[in-house]
Motif scaffolding. Structure first.
Motif, PDB file in Angstrom:
ATOM      1  N   THR A   1      -5.955  38.548   1.807  1.00 27.50           N
ATOM      2  CA  THR A   1      -5.953  40.088   2.013  1.00 27.50           C
ATOM      3  C   THR A   1      -4.315  40.661   2.027  1.00 27.50           C
ATOM      4  O   THR A   1      -4.157  41.829   1.764  1.00 27.50           O
ATOM      5  CB  THR A   1      -6.215  40.285   3.627  1.00 27.50           C
ATOM      6  OG1 THR A   1      -5.231  39.721   4.478  1.00 27.50           O
ATOM      7  CG2 THR A   1      -7.342  39.511   4.046  1.00 27.50           C
ATOM      8  N   ARG A   2      -3.391  39.865   1.552  1.00 26.89           N
ATOM      9  CA  ARG A   2      -2.043  40.025   1.128  1.00 26.89           C
ATOM     10  C   ARG A   2      -1.317  40.575   2.389  1.00 26.89           C
ATOM     11  O   ARG A   2      -0.482  41.282   2.359  1.00 26.89           O
ATOM     12  CB  ARG A   2      -2.015  40.774   0.060  1.00 26.89           C
ATOM     13  CG  ARG A   2      -2.761  40.821  -1.295  1.00 26.89           C
ATOM     14  CD  ARG A   2      -2.263  39.604  -2.002  1.00 26.89           C
ATOM     15  NE  ARG A   2      -0.986  39.733  -2.255  1.00 26.89           N
ATOM     16  CZ  ARG A   2      -0.108  39.073  -2.999  1.00 26.89           C
ATOM     17  NH1 ARG A   2      -0.808  37.673  -3.476  1.00 26.89           N
ATOM     18  NH2 ARG A   2       1.038  38.966  -3.609  1.00 26.89           N
TER      19      ARG A   2
ATOM     20  N   LYS B   1       8.467  27.271   9.636  1.00 30.08           N
ATOM     21  CA  LYS B   1       9.787  27.672   8.753  1.00 30.08           C
ATOM     22  C   LYS B   1       9.251  27.359   7.370  1.00 30.08           C
ATOM     23  O   LYS B   1       9.243  27.990   6.546  1.00 30.08           O
ATOM     24  CB  LYS B   1      10.815  26.843   8.865  1.00 30.08           C
ATOM     25  CG  LYS B   1      11.860  27.382  10.148  1.00 30.08           C
ATOM     26  CD  LYS B   1      13.153  26.545  10.266  1.00 30.08           C
ATOM     27  CE  LYS B   1      13.982  27.326  11.326  1.00 30.08           C
ATOM     28  NZ  LYS B   1      14.600  28.686  10.691  1.00 30.08           N
ATOM     29  N   SER B   2       8.360  26.183   7.375  1.00 28.91           N
ATOM     30  CA  SER B   2       7.916  25.736   5.923  1.00 28.91           C
ATOM     31  C   SER B   2       6.672  26.753   5.563  1.00 28.91           C
ATOM     32  O   SER B   2       6.659  27.217   4.456  1.00 28.91           O
ATOM     33  CB  SER B   2       7.274  24.243   6.058  1.00 28.91           C
ATOM     34  OG  SER B   2       8.302  23.242   6.207  1.00 28.91           O
ATOM     35  N   VAL B   3       5.714  26.962   6.263  1.00 29.33           N
ATOM     36  CA  VAL B   3       4.696  28.035   6.275  1.00 29.33           C
ATOM     37  C   VAL B   3       5.339  29.296   5.745  1.00 29.33           C
ATOM     38  O   VAL B   3       4.650  30.058   4.814  1.00 29.33           O
ATOM     39  CB  VAL B   3       3.726  28.223   7.517  1.00 29.33           C
ATOM     40  CG1 VAL B   3       2.912  29.438   7.199  1.00 29.33           C
ATOM     41  CG2 VAL B   3       3.143  26.848   7.538  1.00 29.33           C
TER      42      VAL B   3
ATOM     43  N   TYR C   1       4.354  31.273   2.042  1.00 31.56           N
ATOM     44  CA  TYR C   1       3.554  32.504   2.341  1.00 31.56           C
ATOM     45  C   TYR C   1       4.184  33.948   2.131  1.00 31.56           C
ATOM     46  O   TYR C   1       3.415  34.943   2.025  1.00 31.56           O
ATOM     47  CB  TYR C   1       2.287  32.412   2.924  1.00 31.56           C
ATOM     48  CG  TYR C   1       1.769  30.965   2.755  1.00 31.56           C
ATOM     49  CD1 TYR C   1       0.821  31.027   1.752  1.00 31.56           C
ATOM     50  CD2 TYR C   1       1.497  30.129   3.816  1.00 31.56           C
ATOM     51  CE1 TYR C   1       0.244  29.847   1.386  1.00 31.56           C
ATOM     52  CE2 TYR C   1       0.756  28.933   3.618  1.00 31.56           C
ATOM     53  CZ  TYR C   1       0.290  28.528   2.244  1.00 31.56           C
ATOM     54  OH  TYR C   1      -0.601  27.428   2.167  1.00 31.56           O
ATOM     55  N   ALA C   2       5.295  33.873   2.258  1.00 32.56           N
ATOM     56  CA  ALA C   2       6.105  35.176   2.453  1.00 32.56           C
ATOM     57  C   ALA C   2       5.727  36.192   1.541  1.00 32.56           C
ATOM     58  O   ALA C   2       5.710  37.413   1.459  1.00 32.56           O
ATOM     59  CB  ALA C   2       7.822  35.025   2.596  1.00 32.56           C
ATOM     60  N   SER C   3       5.786  35.523   0.266  1.00 37.65           N
ATOM     61  CA  SER C   3       5.407  36.228  -1.126  1.00 37.65           C
ATOM     62  C   SER C   3       4.014  37.124  -1.180  1.00 37.65           C
ATOM     63  O   SER C   3       3.708  37.962  -1.921  1.00 37.65           O
ATOM     64  CB  SER C   3       5.574  35.676  -2.327  1.00 37.65           C
ATOM     65  OG  SER C   3       4.773  34.505  -2.479  1.00 37.65           O
ATOM     66  N   ARG C   4       3.286  36.765  -0.273  1.00 35.48           N
ATOM     67  CA  ARG C   4       1.743  37.173   0.044  1.00 35.48           C
ATOM     68  C   ARG C   4       1.691  38.098   1.065  1.00 35.48           C
ATOM     69  O   ARG C   4       0.469  38.468   1.663  1.00 35.48           O
ATOM     70  CB  ARG C   4       0.771  35.728   0.337  1.00 35.48           C
ATOM     71  CG  ARG C   4       0.968  34.657  -0.678  1.00 35.48           C
ATOM     72  CD  ARG C   4       0.678  34.983  -2.035  1.00 35.48           C
ATOM     73  NE  ARG C   4       0.668  33.745  -2.935  1.00 35.48           N
ATOM     74  CZ  ARG C   4      -0.257  32.742  -3.179  1.00 35.48           C
ATOM     75  NH1 ARG C   4      -1.331  33.260  -2.607  1.00 35.48           N
ATOM     76  NH2 ARG C   4       0.115  32.078  -4.195  1.00 35.48           N
ATOM     77  N   GLY C   5       2.582  38.489   1.538  1.00 33.12           N
ATOM     78  CA  GLY C   5       2.577  39.425   2.816  1.00 33.12           C
ATOM     79  C   GLY C   5       2.266  38.932   4.068  1.00 33.12           C
ATOM     80  O   GLY C   5       2.006  39.412   5.055  1.00 33.12           O
TER      81      GLY C   5
ATOM     82  N   LEU D   1      -6.059  30.659   3.696  1.00 35.30           N
ATOM     83  CA  LEU D   1      -6.560  31.279   2.404  1.00 35.30           C
ATOM     84  C   LEU D   1      -7.029  32.558   2.673  1.00 35.30           C
ATOM     85  O   LEU D   1      -6.861  33.364   1.768  1.00 35.30           O
ATOM     86  CB  LEU D   1      -7.312  30.182   1.984  1.00 35.30           C
ATOM     87  CG  LEU D   1      -6.666  28.907   1.308  1.00 35.30           C
ATOM     88  CD1 LEU D   1      -7.651  27.976   0.280  1.00 35.30           C
ATOM     89  CD2 LEU D   1      -5.613  29.178   0.190  1.00 35.30           C
ATOM     90  N   PRO D   2      -8.261  32.731   3.364  1.00 29.78           N
ATOM     91  CA  PRO D   2      -8.640  34.008   3.989  1.00 29.78           C
ATOM     92  C   PRO D   2      -7.535  35.312   4.192  1.00 29.78           C
ATOM     93  O   PRO D   2      -7.559  36.238   3.442  1.00 29.78           O
ATOM     94  CB  PRO D   2      -9.547  33.759   4.822  1.00 29.78           C
ATOM     95  CG  PRO D   2     -10.244  32.663   4.871  1.00 29.78           C
ATOM     96  CD  PRO D   2      -8.766  31.815   4.154  1.00 29.78           C
TER      97      PRO D   2
END
Length: 235
Positions: free
Chosen positions: A123-124, A158-160, A164-168, A118-119
């Motif tokens: 930060t993106r 692969k799941s992670v 989170y790919a859209s979050r950089g 989450l942290p």
């Protein structure tokens, strides 16, 4: 740009090479240890980083240790290198041998990443690299526990990556083959390695570290959910 990087199992031969390489990229490296904090502290002093110890199979204790580290700011690079093996054919494998190997590698990935994620996404920007093994891709006699744990990392990553790919944040797997270490030297003569590996030699820890450093960099921003073997053509 300097970022905070955490390497689990950071004082092992591959872990040490990764820590040194990330330090040369300008990152502040946090070297995780379990049984040998002294060795991790020596490495941290060499690279101007910091060392800490926790048992990754103890999820609450790991969370507490990482929350303490996060007080100084987000950790944007996680390299999960910690692992163990306890080789025996499945028919003779005890429950403790199964759980011990799976818990360090697979539960340890969860324990290390969950407090950081989450942290990190706040930060993106983030890089997650899990160190699997060619055994996780091919299997290996006497290593059902180890191969299962290392293959499990691939599915988790692969799941992670999808989450989170859209979050950089990217997440990738590096799967080393036969890599030089005291344990490999004791267990496998060079002649046998030359027979098994198309490149006819063992890899060097630094060769694994080069790929990890690339995947943890800005240069790899569009690579996620991938598994790359560093194996000299094996597999």
């Amino acid at each position: 740009m300097m970022r905070r990087a955490l390497v689990t199992g950071g004082s092992s031969p591959i872990g040490s090479a990764i820590c040194r390489r990330l330090a040369t990229e300008g990152h502040e490296v946090l070297v995780h240890a379990h049984g040998n904090l002294g060795r991790a502290e020596a490495l941290a002093a060499e690279i101007d980083g910091a060392a800490f110890a926790c048992d990754l199979t103890d999820v609450p204790a790991t969370a507490a240790a990482l929350e303490g580290l996060l007080a100084a700011g987000p950790i944007q690079i996680l390299v999960h290198n910690a692992g163990t093996h306890d080789d025996v054919p499945l028919a003779g494998m005890s429950e403790a041998q199964w759980r011990g190997v799976v818990d360090v590698t697979l539960t340890g990935f969860y324990a290390a990443l969950r407090p950081l994620i989450l942290p990190m996404i706040g930060t993106r920007w983030g890089r997650i690299v899990a160190i699997s093994s060619i055994s996780g891709l091919l299997g290996n006699r006497g290593q059902a526990n180890y191969a299962a744990a290392k293959a499990g990392l691939i599915g988790a990553v692969k799941s992670v990556s999808l989450e989170y790919a859209s979050r950089g944040v990217t997440a990738n797997v590096v799967a080393p083959g036969i890599i030089e270490s005291p344990a490999v030297a004791a267990a496998m003569p060079r002649e046998r390695i030359a027979e098994l590996v198309p490149a006819r030699r063992a890899g060097r820890p630094e060769e694994v570290a080069e790929l990890v450093a690339f995947l943890a960099s800005e240069r790899a921003a569009y690579i996620s959910g991938q598994t790359v073997a560093v194996s000299g053509g094996l597999g």
